[in-house]
Design a protein around this motif. Structure first.
Motif, mmCIF file in Angstrom:
data_model
loop_
_atom_site.group_PDB
_atom_site.id
_atom_site.type_symbol
_atom_site.label_atom_id
_atom_site.label_comp_id
_atom_site.label_asym_id
_atom_site.label_seq_id
_atom_site.Cartn_x
_atom_site.Cartn_y
_atom_site.Cartn_z
ATOM 1 N N ALA A 46 15.756 -32.651 -19.029
ATOM 2 C CA ALA A 46 14.420 -32.351 -18.502
ATOM 3 C C ALA A 46 14.508 -31.423 -17.290
ATOM 4 O O ALA A 46 13.720 -30.478 -17.163
ATOM 5 C CB ALA A 46 13.686 -33.642 -18.141
ATOM 6 N N LEU A 47 15.475 -31.663 -16.413
ATOM 7 C CA LEU A 47 15.666 -30.781 -15.253
ATOM 8 C C LEU A 47 16.033 -29.366 -15.700
ATOM 9 O O LEU A 47 15.543 -28.380 -15.130
ATOM 10 C CB LEU A 47 16.770 -31.328 -14.339
ATOM 11 C CG LEU A 47 16.432 -32.529 -13.490
ATOM 12 C CD1 LEU A 47 17.680 -33.030 -12.752
ATOM 13 C CD2 LEU A 47 15.333 -32.193 -12.486
ATOM 14 N N GLU A 50 13.098 -27.313 -16.731
ATOM 15 C CA GLU A 50 12.275 -26.836 -15.617
ATOM 16 C C GLU A 50 12.761 -25.502 -15.063
ATOM 17 O O GLU A 50 11.973 -24.739 -14.515
ATOM 18 C CB GLU A 50 12.256 -27.874 -14.492
ATOM 19 C CG GLU A 50 11.515 -29.143 -14.845
ATOM 20 C CD GLU A 50 11.619 -30.214 -13.774
ATOM 21 O OE1 GLU A 50 12.072 -29.907 -12.636
ATOM 22 O OE2 GLU A 50 11.242 -31.368 -14.064
ATOM 23 N N VAL A 51 14.058 -25.209 -15.206
ATOM 24 C CA VAL A 51 14.630 -23.997 -14.601
ATOM 25 C C VAL A 51 15.152 -22.987 -15.620
ATOM 26 O O VAL A 51 15.654 -21.930 -15.235
ATOM 27 C CB VAL A 51 15.760 -24.350 -13.604
ATOM 28 C CG1 VAL A 51 15.243 -25.218 -12.477
ATOM 29 C CG2 VAL A 51 16.946 -25.003 -14.292
#
Length: 191
Positions: A46-47, A50-51
């Protein structure tokens, strides 16, 4: 054996090898069940999402960490494959999509993504077959229907299923552009 057959055999061998080693960038080793951490893999994936658009190198690190936490986390393999595909690393992308397909048997995304790799590599027949497999796994999946019909039309590989695919896109394509495209292609198919 002709040159095309040899190249096809070589490419398939590389894909199979890619499915076993996943990536030349990092080899994976199996984890014991007690060493797996699926929640951490999910969090890191998930992280990474985000990027992924702004910091692809960081996203790759996070996805690799996710796979270290749980080698069997299909979304991390799929997303790492997407990242590799965006970098034109077709071999690495294919390996990740093979892993993801095995780990996400009911999900069409890894198969669609693998078909995109095959398309980009000029393997139209294999791409068509892989799109068809994605539809077998998830019948009626509009993104797959669109991709399959687009490739059939683009490569002049239309068959008895093409008209039905175009009709489906004309009715429920993701965008008005898709629906209009399908209507135009359907009219061109009329005798």
């Amino acid at each position: 054996m002709n040159r095309t057959t040899v190249l096809l055999s070589l490419f398939l061998g590389l894909l199979m090898l890619g499915g076993c080693t996943a990536s030349s960038r990092k080899s994976y080793s199996p984890l014991r069940e007690q060493n797996r951490n699926p929640l951490e893999a999910q969090r890191l994936t998930a992280l990474a999402m985000e990027v992924i658009d702004k910091k692809p190198a960081r996203a790759e690190e996070l996805l690799q960490e996710a796979l270290t936490a749980d080698l069997y986390h299909g979304p991390a393999h799929n997303n790492l494959g997407v990242l590799y595909l965006s970098q034109n690393l077709l071999y690495e992308a294919a390996g990740e999509f093979e892993w993801a397909s095995k780990l996400m048997p009911g999900h069409p995304d890894p198969r669609i993504n693998l078909a995109l790799v095959l398309e980009k590599a000029g393997r139209t027949d294999q791409a068509l077959a892989t799109y068809a497999t994605a539809l077998e796994v998830y019948p009626g999946h509009i993104q797959t229907i669109q991709a399959l019909a687009r490739l059939q039309v683009r490569s002049s590989a239309t068959d008895s299923s093409t008209a039905a695919l175009l009709d489906e896109i004309a009715l429920r394509g993701e965008t008005q552009q898709w629906r209009s495209w399908a209507q135009k292609q359907r009219i061109r198919m009329e005798p």
